[in-house]
Write a protein that holds these residues in place. Structure first.
Motif, PDB file in Angstrom:
ATOM      1  N   ILE B 284      12.994   2.483  12.443  1.00  9.17           N
ATOM      2  CA  ILE B 284      13.013   2.657  10.987  1.00  9.17           C
ATOM      3  C   ILE B 284      12.397   1.443  10.300  1.00  9.17           C
ATOM      4  O   ILE B 284      11.622   1.571   9.349  1.00  9.17           O
ATOM      5  CB  ILE B 284      14.450   2.917  10.506  1.00  9.17           C
ATOM      6  N   LEU B 285      12.743   0.263  10.801  1.00 11.17           N
ATOM      7  CA  LEU B 285      12.141  -0.928  10.203  1.00 11.17           C
ATOM      8  C   LEU B 285      10.631  -0.892  10.370  1.00 11.17           C
ATOM      9  O   LEU B 285       9.873  -1.251   9.454  1.00 11.17           O
ATOM     10  CB  LEU B 285      12.708  -2.192  10.855  1.00 11.17           C
ATOM     11  N   GLY B 286      10.188  -0.436  11.530  1.00 12.30           N
ATOM     12  CA  GLY B 286       8.740  -0.330  11.746  1.00 12.30           C
ATOM     13  C   GLY B 286       8.104   0.614  10.739  1.00 12.30           C
ATOM     14  O   GLY B 286       7.084   0.292  10.111  1.00 12.30           O
ATOM     15  N   LEU B 287       8.750   1.781  10.561  1.00  9.62           N
ATOM     16  CA  LEU B 287       8.210   2.752   9.599  1.00  9.62           C
ATOM     17  C   LEU B 287       8.224   2.175   8.189  1.00  9.62           C
ATOM     18  O   LEU B 287       7.290   2.372   7.407  1.00  9.62           O
ATOM     19  CB  LEU B 287       9.047   4.033   9.629  1.00  9.62           C
ATOM     20  N   ALA B 288       9.295   1.454   7.865  1.00 10.62           N
ATOM     21  CA  ALA B 288       9.393   0.875   6.526  1.00 10.62           C
ATOM     22  C   ALA B 288       8.263  -0.125   6.308  1.00 10.62           C
ATOM     23  O   ALA B 288       7.629  -0.155   5.245  1.00 10.62           O
ATOM     24  CB  ALA B 288      10.749   0.198   6.352  1.00 10.62           C
ATOM     25  N   LEU B 289       8.007  -0.895   7.344  1.00 15.37           N
ATOM     26  CA  LEU B 289       6.944  -1.889   7.249  1.00 15.37           C
ATOM     27  C   LEU B 289       5.586  -1.210   7.046  1.00 15.37           C
ATOM     28  O   LEU B 289       4.785  -1.618   6.200  1.00 15.37           O
ATOM     29  CB  LEU B 289       6.929  -2.702   8.550  1.00 15.37           C
ATOM     30  N   VAL B 290       5.359  -0.175   7.830  1.00 11.75           N
ATOM     31  CA  VAL B 290       4.091   0.555   7.699  1.00 11.75           C
ATOM     32  C   VAL B 290       3.984   1.152   6.293  1.00 11.75           C
ATOM     33  O   VAL B 290       2.940   1.050   5.640  1.00 11.75           O
ATOM     34  CB  VAL B 290       3.995   1.666   8.775  1.00 11.75           C
ATOM     35  N   SER B 291       5.093   1.747   5.812  1.00  5.50           N
ATOM     36  CA  SER B 291       5.074   2.301   4.459  1.00  5.50           C
ATOM     37  C   SER B 291       4.672   1.234   3.453  1.00  5.50           C
ATOM     38  O   SER B 291       3.861   1.473   2.556  1.00  5.50           O
ATOM     39  CB  SER B 291       6.464   2.798   4.058  1.00  5.50           C
ATOM     40  N   MET B 292       5.265   0.073   3.636  1.00  3.85           N
ATOM     41  CA  MET B 292       5.034  -1.000   2.695  1.00  3.85           C
ATOM     42  C   MET B 292       3.567  -1.411   2.661  1.00  3.85           C
ATOM     43  O   MET B 292       2.943  -1.483   1.600  1.00  3.85           O
ATOM     44  CB  MET B 292       5.865  -2.188   3.168  1.00  3.85           C
ATOM     45  N   ILE B 293       3.017  -1.655   3.843  1.00  8.16           N
ATOM     46  CA  ILE B 293       1.641  -2.153   3.911  1.00  8.16           C
ATOM     47  C   ILE B 293       0.646  -1.038   3.576  1.00  8.16           C
ATOM     48  O   ILE B 293      -0.271  -1.213   2.768  1.00  8.16           O
ATOM     49  CB  ILE B 293       1.345  -2.717   5.314  1.00  8.16           C
ATOM     50  N   VAL B 294       0.863   0.133   4.179  1.00  5.12           N
ATOM     51  CA  VAL B 294      -0.082   1.235   3.940  1.00  5.12           C
ATOM     52  C   VAL B 294      -0.065   1.638   2.470  1.00  5.12           C
ATOM     53  O   VAL B 294      -1.105   1.841   1.844  1.00  5.12           O
ATOM     54  CB  VAL B 294       0.268   2.444   4.846  1.00  5.12           C
ATOM     55  N   GLY B 295       1.154   1.738   1.914  1.00  9.74           N
ATOM     56  CA  GLY B 295       1.247   2.088   0.502  1.00  9.74           C
ATOM     57  C   GLY B 295       0.481   1.099  -0.368  1.00  9.74           C
ATOM     58  O   GLY B 295      -0.260   1.485  -1.275  1.00  9.74           O
ATOM     59  N   ALA B 296       0.654  -0.170  -0.050  1.00 15.19           N
ATOM     60  CA  ALA B 296      -0.020  -1.187  -0.858  1.00 15.19           C
ATOM     61  C   ALA B 296      -1.530  -1.101  -0.700  1.00 15.19           C
ATOM     62  O   ALA B 296      -2.283  -1.163  -1.682  1.00 15.19           O
ATOM     63  CB  ALA B 296       0.482  -2.567  -0.454  1.00 15.19           C
ATOM     64  N   LEU B 297      -1.996  -0.951   0.544  1.00 14.74           N
ATOM     65  CA  LEU B 297      -3.445  -0.891   0.764  1.00 14.74           C
ATOM     66  C   LEU B 297      -4.052   0.323   0.073  1.00 14.74           C
ATOM     67  O   LEU B 297      -5.118   0.246  -0.544  1.00 14.74           O
ATOM     68  CB  LEU B 297      -3.746  -0.861   2.266  1.00 14.74           C
ATOM     69  N   LEU B 298      -3.352   1.456   0.178  1.00 18.93           N
ATOM     70  CA  LEU B 298      -3.879   2.659  -0.462  1.00 18.93           C
ATOM     71  C   LEU B 298      -3.879   2.498  -1.976  1.00 18.93           C
ATOM     72  O   LEU B 298      -4.762   2.996  -2.672  1.00 18.93           O
ATOM     73  CB  LEU B 298      -3.039   3.881  -0.063  1.00 18.93           C
ATOM     74  N   ALA B 299      -2.870   1.804  -2.492  1.00 15.34           N
ATOM     75  CA  ALA B 299      -2.816   1.596  -3.938  1.00 15.34           C
ATOM     76  C   ALA B 299      -4.022   0.786  -4.400  1.00 15.34           C
ATOM     77  O   ALA B 299      -4.607   1.061  -5.454  1.00 15.34           O
ATOM     78  CB  ALA B 299      -1.522   0.880  -4.312  1.00 15.34           C
ATOM     79  N   ILE B 300      -4.389  -0.199  -3.594  1.00 10.86           N
ATOM     80  CA  ILE B 300      -5.529  -1.036  -3.985  1.00 10.86           C
ATOM     81  C   ILE B 300      -6.797  -0.190  -4.113  1.00 10.86           C
ATOM     82  O   ILE B 300      -7.625  -0.395  -4.993  1.00 10.86           O
ATOM     83  CB  ILE B 300      -5.726  -2.162  -2.950  1.00 10.86           C
ATOM     84  N   GLY B 301      -6.910   0.818  -3.235  1.00 12.55           N
ATOM     85  CA  GLY B 301      -8.143   1.596  -3.230  1.00 12.55           C
ATOM     86  C   GLY B 301      -8.168   2.751  -4.209  1.00 12.55           C
ATOM     87  O   GLY B 301      -9.172   3.440  -4.315  1.00 12.55           O
ATOM     88  N   GLN B 302      -7.075   2.996  -4.920  1.00 14.42           N
ATOM     89  CA  GLN B 302      -7.043   4.187  -5.776  1.00 14.42           C
ATOM     90  C   GLN B 302      -7.840   3.998  -7.062  1.00 14.42           C
ATOM     91  O   GLN B 302      -7.862   2.924  -7.641  1.00 14.42           O
ATOM     92  CB  GLN B 302      -5.583   4.503  -6.161  1.00 14.42           C
ATOM     93  N   THR B 303      -8.465   5.079  -7.509  1.00 13.65           N
ATOM     94  CA  THR B 303      -9.092   5.046  -8.831  1.00 13.65           C
ATOM     95  C   THR B 303      -8.315   5.916  -9.812  1.00 13.65           C
ATOM     96  O   THR B 303      -8.551   5.871 -11.004  1.00 13.65           O
ATOM     97  CB  THR B 303     -10.535   5.569  -8.757  1.00 13.65           C
ATOM     98  N   ASP B 304      -7.432   6.751  -9.264  1.00  8.70           N
ATOM     99  CA  ASP B 304      -6.633   7.601 -10.136  1.00  8.70           C
ATOM    100  C   ASP B 304      -5.357   6.853 -10.500  1.00  8.70           C
ATOM    101  O   ASP B 304      -4.586   6.469  -9.637  1.00  8.70           O
ATOM    102  CB  ASP B 304      -6.295   8.909  -9.391  1.00  8.70           C
ATOM    103  N   MET B 305      -5.180   6.639 -11.807  1.00  6.05           N
ATOM    104  CA  MET B 305      -4.073   5.822 -12.267  1.00  6.05           C
ATOM    105  C   MET B 305      -2.722   6.282 -11.725  1.00  6.05           C
ATOM    106  O   MET B 305      -1.910   5.490 -11.245  1.00  6.05           O
ATOM    107  CB  MET B 305      -4.068   5.917 -13.784  1.00  6.05           C
TER     108      MET B 305
END
Lengths: 514, 510
Positions: B284-305
């Motif tokens: 679960i901690l691993g998944l949480a970590l992935v969520s955290m990093i992946v979510g952040a990286l994807l947020a950086i790349g978004q153009t839709d507010m």
């Protein structure tokens, strides 16, 4: 075997509800013969409704005090039989109310004017010109109801077979009486008849094998024979399975479900609702008795098979419902999936199995009849609009009807606070408590799949654009149909919010007499 | 003094929904009546808060227990501990805020759409109260499923062009999770004492489950909660839903409802299956970590507010889950406080995004630029919310994020280090968003109005919460801490020495 013939004692008082229904049906046949065309409907409808009400009253008043095995133990009047008979009568009452819908006389009703004439023939034209109405549906339906009531209390393979035929034959006729799309309707009737005869033959074959095995048709004797060893052991399991084929055909379980969508689509919609709800109750009632009373001792042999059928039924019903575009076919496939859910409860083989199955049947019946009644009311240029696309935007034009249908869809999907959820919970917990957790998991996943199609219907009604709907509109129903729909919706809500009374009834009566 | 506080909180919005739905077609009273009911519910909620005793040793307070379906062992049982009370209050505050912000979302035409919109919001409020206040597992499940329906219609009837797909996706994801949970719900009842009140949480805690049973049931519950509190890889419904739904719907959905996921992990996964929780922690901690990093990286790349904000939430949910499964008091309190803070942060971001979209008509960040010269107040609120999102010291999220990282560090140093990377990424996506929207040369466009009085009224409570929770979180922490201690006791985890002093007065390390 004694050579002395003793007339069996028959408990006429306990059988009074059945007798009332059959007498009412026969009186209806006489009315068909002697009443004039104009007065027929006015006589038939009150007659058949009064018959059902009277039978129900007799059942409630006399039933509890007249329990026992009667007619040389070929008939069992016990808790499950009484509850299921009562349920059949109540559902039949609602079903007949929907069948009586004439749409105010301005539009063609559900039934053809001359079922015997070939579509498009001169005879048909003649009947239409003379304004004939088909009122033989009422006695036919009553006969079928009588057969169903017999079916759930038959304690003997031969009587079970007779009841099966009595309930099926009128349904074959009723299926072929749709007014619109006559050919489709007649084709459905023929399919149903042929496949039904096949399944009856399987049933008989199984019954003869069991007779060969046990030397008797009585359930009690068969159960006793399973307990002791005889020289005919090889006949037992094939007999049970062949018997099961006949019963599984009636409930539309996979792989004996092929007839369901075609028949449900071809039959007049009120009849479809009638069949989908009540025939299931009767067939599952009979299956409960066969499996729990007669062959319970051999359950290790057949339980895996039924479990496999249940899993298949849920999955196939759910998956195939997704690709349908006709509302009646969607409901047909969903009824297959629901048959699978009932089987999950049935397989538990304990008291919870009986009570949860009965509860589910009640819940399912009371949502199915109003659902088909609403399908019948959604019309476009004089005939039913059953294409999903034609329902687009219905929520804006007839918010009340769309809201009722949406609520029923939520119940079908098993959303909490509807009877559908309570029923699912009951059958799944019965199964899990007996170690059938894997079936329950398949069940919930199938539920999720079916939820998709139910919600799609809801979405189409409320969010669809009106562009493709043409002149689809809801016809104002008569008071009787309105009552049937409202009653169904109220029961569906009631069994979701306050299920305790019915659960009590189901649990206190969940014991078969042997 | 035996007021059924929680039932009142549950029934009042439902009555409001009914009243709003039954108002006549041409009525102009829809919005005031709906707002009135939501404020009245908030008042009752504050009343309930005054009755709540933080020092009490009881696990649940304000309890009401009535038999409902004795045949199934189901009771109508409501009660709150610090965590659920905080979450209910968060919802109670955000619903009127959203109503104000959504004032002009649906024009008052004669097709009753406005009636529907506000009635659905009130229904949503009721299911929200129910899901956090239920202390009977079956009842919790009922509300868990029931709250899907208003959200489904809010997205489906009032969303963007692909609203039906978004609504259906949301529904199916949640339903699959919920139905898997149903099997576990039945399973835990059968494993427990059964009987006519066998579904009460208190009767199901501390069961002596076999290891295999406990783990299976834990997974049933956890899958449902992981979908709800969207964790990678089952987060995909969220961006779609947020992109298509009205921003105010997203506030309630992500800000409050999805917290049911993390709340459920604490209330059910940890409390009912301590052994399985410990067993599953690494994954679960691993998944949480992935969520955290992946979510952040994807947020950086978004153009839709709106998608961008939803991905930041995925990242933040990763933080929350990590804090929960660190099994330390600091981490747990930080995670629960984060649940509250994230509600406000998300509200601020979505409300501002809604205002910008209402003025410009585009969700695409690339269509913006230089708006601080056009609408300085909106840009200011956006900056404020973004600062809250990147956990600027002095604003609300800083406290909780700091506590989570500390709590994780006590037990899993390496995870905490990676989590710190998530903090840095947060600064990146928030500042990038602000830069692209608000800075730059003045855009060539017709004059658009700056924030109106109504909009200011709507965001004021949110901004106030940023500051209050940033500078003075103690009252909230005092409410949360006993509940977190309780859940850690269930798991049997003790804080590792050496204890690090926390922001709470009591400190930790018992």
């Amino acid at each position: 075997m004694t050579d002395q013939f003793v007339a069996p004692a028959i408990d006429y008082v306990g059988l009074l509800p059945l007798i009332i229904v059959f007498v009412g049906a026969l009186a209806g046949v006489l009315v068909e013969g002697f009443a004039g065309r104009r007065t027929r409907y006015a006589v038939q409808l009150p007659l058949s409704l009064a018959t059902l009400v009277l039978a129900f009253v007799a059942l409630v008043v006399l039933g509890p005090d007249n329990q026992g095995l009667t007619a040389a133990s070929t008939l069992a009047l016990d808790g499950p039989a009484l509850v299921l008979q009562g349920l059949i009568l109540l559902l039949a009452l609602l079903g007949l109310l929907v069948m009586s819908e004439r749409l105010g006389g301005t539009q063609p009703d559900a039934f053809t004017q001359s079922g015997a004439a070939s579509p498009g023939s001169a005879e048909e034209d003649f009947a239409v010109r003379h304004g004939a109405t088909t009122t033989e549906v009422f006695p036919l339906a009553l006969l079928s109801v009588g057969g169903m009531m017999l079916f759930v209390s038959a304690n003997d393979l031969l009587l079970l077979f007779i009841a099966l035929e009595v309930l099926s034959l009128p349904l074959y006729v009723l299926t072929g009486l749709a007014r619109r799309r006559r050919l489709l309707s007649q084709e459905a009737s023929l399919k149903y008849f042929l496949l039904g005869s096949f399944s009856s033959a399987f049933f008989l074959f199984g019954a003869t094998m069991l007779y060969g095995y046990a030397g008797s048709m009585r359930f009690g004797d068969i159960a006793a024979a399973i307990g002791s060893s005889s020289g005919m052991d090889g006949l037992l399991v094939p007999g049970i399975l062949l018997l099961a084929v006949g019963l599984l055909f009636k409930v539309g379980a996979v792989p004996f479900h092929m007839w369901t969508p075609d028949v449900y689509q071809g039959a007049p919609t009120p009849v479809t609702g009638f069949m989908a709800a009540i025939t299931k109750v009767a067939a599952f009632g009979a299956m409960l008795r066969v499996l729990y009373v007669a062959v319970e001792g051999a359950r290790l042999e057949w339980q895996p098979v039924i479990a496999g059928v249940a899993a298949l039924t849920m999955v196939v019903g759910a998956v195939l419902s997704i690709v349908q575009t006709d509302v009646k076919r969607i409901l047909a496939y969903s009824s297959i999936a629901h048959a699978g859910f009932v089987l999950v409860g049935l397989i538990a083989m304990d008291q919870a199995g009986i009570s949860s199955t009965m509860f589910y049947l009640a819940a399912y019946g009371f949502m199915t009849i109003p659902a088909f009644a609403i399908v019948f009311l959604v019309r476009s240029s004089g005939s039913e609009a059953t294409q999903v696309g034609q329902w687009a935007g219905l929520g804006r034009r007839s918010p009340w009807v769309a809201a009722a249908f949406s609520f029923l869809m939520l119940a079908f999907a098993g959303i909490p606070l509807t009877s559908g959820f309570t029923g699912k919970f009951a059958v799944f917990s019965a199964a899990i408590s007996q170690g059938w957790a894997w079936l329950a998991v398949i069940g919930v996943l199938a539920s999720a799949v079916t939820a998709y199609i139910y919600f799609r219907l809801v979405v189409v009604m409320w969010l669809g654009d009106d562009a493709r709907t043409g002149d689809t509109a809801v016809v104002s129903p008569s008071v009787l149909t309105t009552f049937a729909i409202v009653a169904g919706v109220v029961v569906t809500l009631g069994l979701g919010v306050m299920p305790s009374p019915l659960l009590d009834l189901a649990q206190s009566t969940a014991a078969f007499l042997r | 003094m035996n007021v059924p506080w929680l039932t009142t909180l549950l029934v009042l919005p439902l009555v409001g929904a009914l009243v709003v739905a039954l108002l006549p077609r041409a009525s102009t009273a829809v919005r005031p009546v709906a707002l009135g009911f939501s404020l009245a519910t908030l008042a009752v909620g504050i009343g309930a808060l005054t009755q709540y005793d933080t020092g009490s040793g009881e696990q649940f307070q304000l309890t009401e227990i009535h038999s409902w379906i004795p045949q199934f062992g189901v009771s109508y049982a409501l009660g709150v501990d610090g965590i659920s009370l905080t979450m209910i209050l968060l919802g109670l505050i955000l619903v009127p805020v959203c109503m104000l912000a959504a004032w002009n979302d649906v024009p008052a035409a004669d097709d009753r759409r406005q009636h529907t919109y506000f009635a659905l919001m009130l229904t949503l409020l009721a299911s929200m109260v129910g899901v956090f206040a239920a202390i009977d597992v079956f009842l919790f499940y009922v509300f868990f499923e029931a709250m899907l329906i208003p959200v489904f219609f809010l997205i489906g009837m009032f969303g963007g062009a692909r609203r039906w797909k978004a609504a259906t996706t949301f529904l199916l994801y949640s339903l699959v999770g919920g139905l898997v949970m149903l099997v576990a719900v039945i399973g835990i009842y059968l494993a427990g004492p059964r009987g006519t009140d066998g579904f009460l949480v208190e009767n199901l805690t501390g069961l002596d489950l076999s290891i295999a049973t406990g783990r299976w049931l834990f997974m049933g519950f956890f899958i449902a909660f992981a979908i709800k509190a969207p964790m990678w890889p089952v987060h995909t419904w969220l961006p779609l839903a947020a992109e298509q739904a009205r921003p105010t719907t997203s506030v309630l959905l992500i800000g409050v409802l999805d917290k049911v996921g993390t709340y459920g992990m604490i209330r059910f996964c940890l409390a009912l299956f301590p052994e399985a929780s410990q067993w599953a922690t690494p994954v679960i901690l691993g998944l949480a970590l992935v969520s955290m990093i992946v979510g952040a990286l994807l947020a950086i790349g978004q153009t839709d507010m709106l998608r961008l904000i939803s991905y930041t939430s995925v990242s933040h949910f990763g933080f929350i889950v990590m804090g929960i499964f660190a099994f330390t008091t600091v981490g747990g309190v930080g995670a629960t406080l984060y649940m509250v803070n994230h509600g406000f942060t998300t509200a601020g971001l979505f409300l501002v995004a809604g205002m910008l979209i209402a003025r410009h008509g585009s969700r695409d960040i690339r269509d913006y630029g230089g708006w601080q010269r056009v609408t300085p107040v909106i840009a200011g609120v956006l900056l404020f919310s973004a600062m809250s999102g990147l956990a600027l010291p002095g604003l609300n999220s800083f406290v909780s994020e700091f506590m989570v990282v500390i709590g994780v560090f006590q037990r899993y140093q390496l995870f905490a280090v990676v989590a710190a990377v998530g903090v840095v990424l947060a600064a990146l996506y928030m500042l990038l968003m602000y830069q692209r929207i608000a800075t730059g040369p003045r855009p060539v466009m017709a004059d658009v109005p700056d924030m109106t009085g109504r909009e200011k009224l709507a965001v004021a409570p949110v901004l106030a919460a940023f500051l209050l929770l940033g500078f003075f979180p103690k009252p909230v922490l005092d409410v949360l801490e006993p509940a977190v201690q309780q859940s850690l006791q269930h798991v049997g985890a003790t804080d590792p020495a050496p204890a690090v002093d926390t922001a709470t007065a009591e400190g930790s390390g018992r």
